[in-house]
Design a protein around this motif. Structure first.
Motif, PDB file in Angstrom:
ATOM      1  N   PRO A 247      -1.928  -2.881  -8.206  1.00  0.00           N
ATOM      2  CA  PRO A 247      -2.045  -2.656  -6.905  1.00  0.00           C
ATOM      3  C   PRO A 247      -2.360  -4.019  -5.926  1.00  0.00           C
ATOM      4  CG  PRO A 247      -4.043  -2.118  -7.865  1.00  0.00           C
ATOM      5  CD  PRO A 247      -2.980  -2.494  -9.068  1.00  0.00           C
ATOM      6  N   PHE A 248      -2.871  -5.027  -6.809  1.00  0.00           N
ATOM      7  CA  PHE A 248      -2.946  -6.448  -5.981  1.00  0.00           C
ATOM      8  C   PHE A 248      -1.700  -6.924  -5.766  1.00  0.00           C
ATOM      9  CE2 PHE A 248      -3.313  -6.613 -10.618  1.00  0.00           C
ATOM     10  CZ  PHE A 248      -2.473  -7.277 -11.147  1.00  0.00           C
ATOM     11  N   ALA A 249      -0.555  -6.785  -6.372  1.00  0.00           N
ATOM     12  CA  ALA A 249       0.705  -7.452  -6.394  1.00  0.00           C
ATOM     13  C   ALA A 249       1.815  -6.493  -5.487  1.00  0.00           C
ATOM     14  CB  ALA A 249       1.348  -7.404  -7.619  1.00  0.00           C
ATOM     15  N   MET A 250       1.478  -5.415  -5.042  1.00  0.00           N
ATOM     16  CA  MET A 250       2.340  -4.461  -4.323  1.00  0.00           C
ATOM     17  C   MET A 250       1.495  -4.131  -2.881  1.00  0.00           C
ATOM     18  SD  MET A 250       4.010  -1.865  -6.888  1.00  0.00           S
ATOM     19  CE  MET A 250       4.237  -2.468  -8.596  1.00  0.00           C
ATOM     20  N   PRO A 251       2.409  -3.758  -1.760  1.00  0.00           N
ATOM     21  CA  PRO A 251       1.786  -3.286  -0.514  1.00  0.00           C
ATOM     22  C   PRO A 251       1.497  -1.654  -0.942  1.00  0.00           C
ATOM     23  CG  PRO A 251       4.125  -3.431  -0.585  1.00  0.00           C
ATOM     24  CD  PRO A 251       3.861  -3.980  -1.707  1.00  0.00           C
ATOM     25  N   GLU A 252       0.693  -1.295   0.193  1.00  0.00           N
ATOM     26  CA  GLU A 252       0.545   0.220   0.344  1.00  0.00           C
ATOM     27  C   GLU A 252       1.525   0.992   0.359  1.00  0.00           C
ATOM     28  OE1 GLU A 252      -2.799   0.761   3.046  1.00  0.00           O
ATOM     29  OE2 GLU A 252      -4.061  -0.455   2.076  1.00  0.00           O
ATOM     30  N   THR A 253       2.647   0.683   1.003  1.00  0.00           N
ATOM     31  CA  THR A 253       3.817   1.515   1.085  1.00  0.00           C
ATOM     32  C   THR A 253       5.099   0.533   0.890  1.00  0.00           C
ATOM     33  OG1 THR A 253       3.956   0.915   3.663  1.00  0.00           O
ATOM     34  CG2 THR A 253       2.819   2.959   2.757  1.00  0.00           C
ATOM     35  N   LEU A 254       6.246   1.162   0.589  1.00  0.00           N
ATOM     36  CA  LEU A 254       7.423   0.790   0.389  1.00  0.00           C
ATOM     37  C   LEU A 254       8.512   1.324   0.995  1.00  0.00           C
ATOM     38  CD1 LEU A 254       7.173  -0.128  -3.238  1.00  0.00           C
ATOM     39  CD2 LEU A 254       7.279  -2.029  -1.643  1.00  0.00           C
ATOM     40  N   GLY A 255       9.622   0.906   1.472  1.00  0.00           N
ATOM     41  CA  GLY A 255      10.623   1.449   2.094  1.00  0.00           C
ATOM     42  C   GLY A 255      11.577   2.252   0.925  1.00  0.00           C
TER      43      GLY A 255
END
Length: 291
Positions: A247-255
């Motif tokens: 989770p620390f390496a990703m945003p909360e949402t993706l396209g």
């Protein structure tokens, strides 16, 4: 002694993809095709059209890297309404394909891609969708259940056996013996909880199985379609519990257009691109006249 640095999560992604119908789940697989993965899809939904047209638009040179097998029980009309034509085979054929991806195509071509458990990190096994696979498991198990004194089959036994079959299948797909990436696509369903609240779970065979399904996956994401805007949700909220290994390496949402490829890129090395070696040009020769 094995080190945590050598854990299999460095090599393989085991992902549960949950979403409403028409939220872009199948079509979004194209980003993984563009990233260089080879996709092998067990198609129990017969709705690969978006993936085909996105691939033709975005990466036509890689469309042959997507292999699929459509497995659905045929149905016919009869005195009792619409029924399965012959013996239900979709679930058993799925199990056979998971053991060895081997079949005869409609044009007579023999296809044999070996065991999915040995495909390695550059391939992705896709189940599309778990919801329809659950239906197939129920249809397979129902005629095998003995008829009771009332002349009817015990529906609870059918549900119980089908649930056990699906749960064992998920344990196999997400276990260490399945040495390839796995994506299981599932439809979400709202379930009422004992405290009066409601949550979204993957659709299974009956409601008892649904809460168990996410427990088998280290990664669980949700596809949303709000007012025509589609996105991939990575962070849990009051409606659904999700799992993001990093989770620390990703945003909360993706396209949805590139989200799956971005998700995979955080968790593992990208596929090795096959480059065709170009032979060196021959050196120019100077012809000399001999006397």
């Amino acid at each position: 002694m094995p080190s945590l640095a050598d854990h299999q999560s460095n090599t393989y992604v085991k992902l549960l993809l949950v979403g409403d119908a028409m939220s872009g789940k199948t079509g979004s697989l194209v980003s993984l095709v563009k990233a260089g993965y080879k996709l092998r899809i067990l198609d129990l939904y017969n709705k690969l059209d978006p993936l085909k047209y996105f691939a033709l638009r975005d990466c036509p040179e890689a469309i042959t890297n997507v292999e699929f097998r459509t497995l659905r029980d045929k149905r016919k009309t009869g005195a009792a309404g619409v029924v399965i034509s012959g013996q239900p085979k979709a679930y058993i054929d799925t199990i056979k394909m998971l053991d060895r991806w081997k079949y005869t195509a409609e044009d007579g071509t023999e296809v044999d891609l070996g065991s999915p458990a040995e495909w390695g990190p550059d391939c992705i096994l896709v189940i599309d969708s778990l919801s329809r696979l659950c239906d197939a498991a129920y249809d397979w198990r129902e005629p095998l259940t003995p008829v009771g004194k009332s002349g009817e089959r015990d529906g609870r036994a059918v549900y119980g056996d089908a649930q056990d079959a699906i749960e064992n299948l998920l344990a196999m797909l997400t276990g260490p013996g399945m040495e390839t990436n796995v994506i299981v696509i599932a439809h979400g369903m709202y379930m009422d909880l004992p405290d009066g609240t409601a949550k979204i779970f993957p659709q299974g065979v009956g409601q008892k199985l649904s809460p168990k399904i996410p427990q088998y996956f280290p990664a669980v994401i949700r596809y949303k379609n709000l007012n025509g805007k589609k996105s991939i949700q990575l962070k849990s909220d009051a409606m659904i519990d999700l799992a993001n290994p990093a989770p620390f390496a990703m945003p909360e949402t993706l396209g949805i257009e590139t989200g799956l490829a971005e998700f995979f890129a955080v968790l593992r090395e990208p596929p090795k691109q096959e480059i065709t070696a170009i032979p060196p040009k021959p050196k120019s020769l100077t012809l000399k006249r001999t006397s």
